[in-house]
Design an enzyme around this catalytic site. Structure first.
Site: not given
Length: 185
Positions: A162-164
């Protein structure tokens, strides 16, 4: 189920019921997890068993077709007759088939399963004492909870990220990757 409260009567219509309902379709038993190595081992043992049965059938048929009436290998002057069934009858062929099954049972490698399980236990010990998997912040080492899927640890098909960084508490750190024979990181 559901519970009806604070009312005297209700009007209802059951529409989506039976075996095709979502609840009934989700009541399937959990599939048994079998690794690729266990599948391969099971198929090899099954093929070895099939070969053993085929060879035993061939040997029993050959014994019935070519069994001599005299026992030349015992020498001359023996007067004791062995309790032997006639090899030309169905029961005699079946007895010889069972004898060849007993004689050829070493074809099936039962110790292979024991050896594989022992290797998996040793791998679990190595994994639990691996310093690369030790978490210094929480003082926790790697915990092995099963020995069934050790051999599939290096076979990654998908990498999900996940990019977060919410899954990793905003600590996304690339350690190392190996593609082919080249190591990066």
């Amino acid at each position: 189920g559901s519970t009806l409260r604070n009312t005297h009567w209700v009007v209802g219509l059951a529409v989506y019921t039976g075996r095709s309902s979502k609840m009934m379709m989700n009541m399937t038993p959990a599939p048994r997890k079998v690794s690729q190595l266990e599948r391969l081992t099971n198929s090899l043992v099954l093929s070895m068993f099939s070969i053993m049965v085929a060879v035993s059938v061939i040997f029993a048929a050959l014994h019935a077709a070519y069994s001599p009436d005299t026992r030349w290998y015992l020498g001359t002057g023996y007067d004791f007759d062995w309790p032997e069934l006639d090899p030309h009858t169905a029961i005699g062929v079946f007895v010889h088939f069972l004898r060849y099954i007993i004689l050829l049972n070493q074809i099936i490698p039962i110790s292979l399963y024991v050896t594989l399980e022992l290797v998996k236990v040793i791998q679990c010990v190595f994994l639990s004492y691996d310093l690369g998997m030790y978490d210094c912040d929480q003082d926790i080492r790697f915990q092995v909870r099963t020995t069934t899927l050790n051999e599939e640890l290096g076979q990654v098909e998908y990498v999900l990220s996940d990019k977060t960084g919410t899954l990793t508490r905003n600590q996304m750190a690339f350690v190392q990757i190996s593609v082919g024979d080249v190591k990066y990181g």
